[in-house]
Design an enzyme around this catalytic site. Sequence first.
Site, PDB file in Angstrom:
ATOM      1  CD  GLU A  35     132.765  76.441  32.647  1.00  0.00           C
ATOM      2  OE1 GLU A  35     132.826  75.729  31.651  1.00  0.00           O
ATOM      3  OE2 GLU A  35     131.698  76.691  33.250  1.00  0.00           O
TER       4      GLU A  35
ATOM      5  NE  ARG B  50     122.442  83.185  36.019  1.00  0.00           N
ATOM      6  CZ  ARG B  50     123.626  83.006  35.402  1.00  0.00           C
ATOM      7  NH1 ARG B  50     124.004  83.788  34.426  1.00  0.00           N
ATOM      8  NH2 ARG B  50     124.406  82.026  35.758  1.00  0.00           N
TER       9      ARG B  50
ATOM     10  CE  LYS C 145     131.198  82.271  31.424  1.00  0.00           C
ATOM     11  NZ  LYS C 145     132.281  81.736  32.269  1.00  0.00           N
TER      12      LYS C 145
HETATM   13  P1  ATP Z   1     127.235  82.011  31.700  1.00  0.00           P
HETATM   14  O1  ATP Z   1     125.850  81.589  32.084  1.00  0.00           O
HETATM   15  O2  ATP Z   1     127.304  83.331  31.044  1.00  0.00           O
HETATM   16  O3  ATP Z   1     128.016  80.951  30.977  1.00  0.00           O
HETATM   17  P2  ATP Z   1     128.429  81.153  34.129  1.00  0.00           P
HETATM   18  O4  ATP Z   1     127.592  81.270  35.331  1.00  0.00           O
HETATM   19  O5  ATP Z   1     128.541  79.810  33.558  1.00  0.00           O
HETATM   20  O6  ATP Z   1     127.972  82.240  33.087  1.00  0.00           O
HETATM   21  P3  ATP Z   1     130.943  81.246  35.459  1.00  0.00           P
HETATM   22  O7  ATP Z   1     132.269  81.536  34.904  1.00  0.00           O
HETATM   23  O8  ATP Z   1     130.659  79.874  35.931  1.00  0.00           O
HETATM   24  O9  ATP Z   1     129.895  81.692  34.368  1.00  0.00           O
HETATM   25  O10 ATP Z   1     130.592  82.304  36.595  1.00  0.00           O
HETATM   26  C1  ATP Z   1     131.430  82.588  37.667  1.00  0.00           C
HETATM   27  C2  ATP Z   1     130.597  83.104  38.798  1.00  0.00           C
HETATM   28  O11 ATP Z   1     129.859  84.235  38.398  1.00  0.00           O
HETATM   29  C3  ATP Z   1     129.596  82.056  39.254  1.00  0.00           C
HETATM   30  O12 ATP Z   1     129.628  82.002  40.657  1.00  0.00           O
HETATM   31  C4  ATP Z   1     128.295  82.555  38.720  1.00  0.00           C
HETATM   32  O13 ATP Z   1     127.258  82.174  39.565  1.00  0.00           O
HETATM   33  C5  ATP Z   1     128.500  84.069  38.693  1.00  0.00           C
HETATM   34  N1  ATP Z   1     127.677  84.680  37.653  1.00  0.00           N
HETATM   35  C6  ATP Z   1     127.639  84.381  36.348  1.00  0.00           C
HETATM   36  N2  ATP Z   1     126.722  85.125  35.705  1.00  0.00           N
HETATM   37  C7  ATP Z   1     126.151  85.930  36.636  1.00  0.00           C
HETATM   38  C8  ATP Z   1     125.124  86.924  36.612  1.00  0.00           C
HETATM   39  N3  ATP Z   1     124.500  87.254  35.485  1.00  0.00           N
HETATM   40  N4  ATP Z   1     124.810  87.546  37.775  1.00  0.00           N
HETATM   41  C9  ATP Z   1     125.449  87.226  38.914  1.00  0.00           C
HETATM   42  N5  ATP Z   1     126.405  86.302  39.004  1.00  0.00           N
HETATM   43  C10 ATP Z   1     126.767  85.649  37.893  1.00  0.00           C
HETATM   44 MG    MG Z   2     129.119  78.324  35.351  1.00  0.00          MG
END
Ligand code: ATP
Ligand code: MG
Length: 584
Positions: A58, A283, A293
């Site tokens: 995102e 994760r 984020k």
């Molecule tokens: P945040 O929780 O920091 O806002 P998010 O999961 O919303 O992170 P996205 O941009 O949606 O952020 O993430 C893109 C991809 O990266 C998704 O498939 C998500 O599952 C993966 N991802 C995000 N954070 C992690 C993590 N800590 N470990 C492994 N994969 C991750």
């Molecule tokens: Mg997300």
Amino acid sequence: MKKDRRDVQRKAEDSELKQEAVKNKKINVPPNFIRNIIIDDVKKGKHGGRVHTRFPPEPNGYLHIGHAKSICLNFGMAEEFNGLCNLRFDDTNPIKEEEEYIRSIQEDVRWLGFDWEDRLYFASDYFQQLYDWAVQLVGDGKAYVDDLSADEIREYRGTLTESGRESPYRNRSVEENMDLFQRMKAGEFKNGERVLRAKIDMSSGNLNMRDPVMYRILHAAHPRTGNEWCIYPMYDWAHGQSDSIEGITHSLCTLEFEDHRPLYNWFIEQLGVHAPQQIEFARLDLTHTILSKRKLLRLVREKLVDGWDDPRMPTISGLRRRGYTPESIRDFCERIGVAKSNSVVDISLLEHCLREDLNKRSPRVMAVLRPLKVIISNYPQAKVEDLEAENNPEDPTAGTRKIPFSREIFIEQDDFREDPPRKYFRLAPGREVRLKHAYIVKCEKVVKDGNTGEIRELHCTYDPGTRSGSAPDGRKVKGTLHWVSASHAIQAEIRLYDYLFIKADPNDVPDGMDFVFNINPNSLEIVQGMVEPGLADAGRGDRFQFLRNGYFCVDTKDSTRENLVFNRTVTLRDTWAKIEKKIS
Ligand code: ATP
Ligand code: MG
């Protein structure tokens, strides 16, 4: 997309052999249950034997080391099975997204060493298709327009222990729903006045199945579609269908989406379109590190760090500026493996991977972080010797260089003690040490400032017969110090970084406090050091080992020829190696 089936099959067999070897403890590859699933799928010819993944960020912040795990997994699995991996921006929320994030995310994925070729997509590319599908569901009586407010919807939804209640608008006719949904799209209603919901089951044990919202009204311009839309799809409606449109076979996501899977499957079934297979994994969570984020954005906004690429940030751009290599990050992601249950990884493992890589590739140089002047009183005034020094003992092809030696040099303040404790083998009054690549020197006199009593300089003598080698009389000198020639060295700003959070778990705070409470007040110390003259030619991003001090790189933002700035990437001390020793 057409990859040779046999080729994919062969790759699957290779992977299987690898897994077999892991099981038999013949090789040291960490477990990855997703690899096993894919091997199986390819063998069975599922999805026509294809492997097609995607990384779906995102664009509402910079990528961090957690994302690197997902990137390595998605691109890595595609690569391993001769498949494809897309980069798709999940840009369904027009408010939080910025071009800056879209640009940085692409830069970071490329820097990590992955290539989406011509497969760069945006969920917003699918807004029309998603809308058409929503109309289809309305027509089938499987979606309805609801006039309840967001608060009411929440209240009607019920809880884990209590069934939800049906909205009074749930049984509108197809015609009425069609009319209202089209008018929502046409912009007739205000933000929040109505939503489109899927008509599933308000008594489902899974809250996600209790008539989830598919569209909301939001009169806001979107970075890519401008003012074309005033209704925007919810993530849960957009995500699965976007995967389907792209023909994704293995939709890898983190564990929190496990409970969303039935919903994604329901949508796909109703529409009768290609069904990607969702697999959830844990994760990444790291000690001393925040990987959210939202929280990272707060650090940036409140200027608790110097931007998204501050070298203390766990962002890819922060790690890059700090001096991390893409190889070390990929190695780390391989070593942590992929599991189904959440755990916290010790940050010292990441540092260990970094040191291993930097040890191989970094030229060794001498730099003094906190200089103490030493005058070698029996060395001729005007004499300068060019001494030969090896560039990297780990890499014989790295060659040697010349470093100037003269009567006045700098050593580390830490390398001298007027009153040395036991087992202190560095310099002290009357003691001898070796100067790396040069001579044995002996401390004859300590000169102090008359007012403050601070040590101003040391007077030493050198033994001319001891250049680069042991003393001819065989006497043992335990300490070897790094140094620079005072008149040749160049001054540099050196930024010494430590963990941004004091506690291993930054979220472990007293009542009423949040993670900011645990910020390490000493996470950055700046010193004015002296570095050997050859570093005048160092370019931004160049990496070095400063002997005895750690790995350093030239800052990519602030360093100039006139004013060199170095970041300490990591110290030499390897705590992970110790941990590993204890475990085994
Ligand atoms: P945040 O929780 O920091 O806002 P998010 O999961 O919303 O992170 P996205 O941009 O949606 O952020 O993430 C893109 C991809 O990266 C998704 O498939 C998500 O599952 C993966 N991802 C995000 N954070 C992690 C993590 N800590 N470990 C492994 N994969 C991750
Ligand atoms: Mg997300």
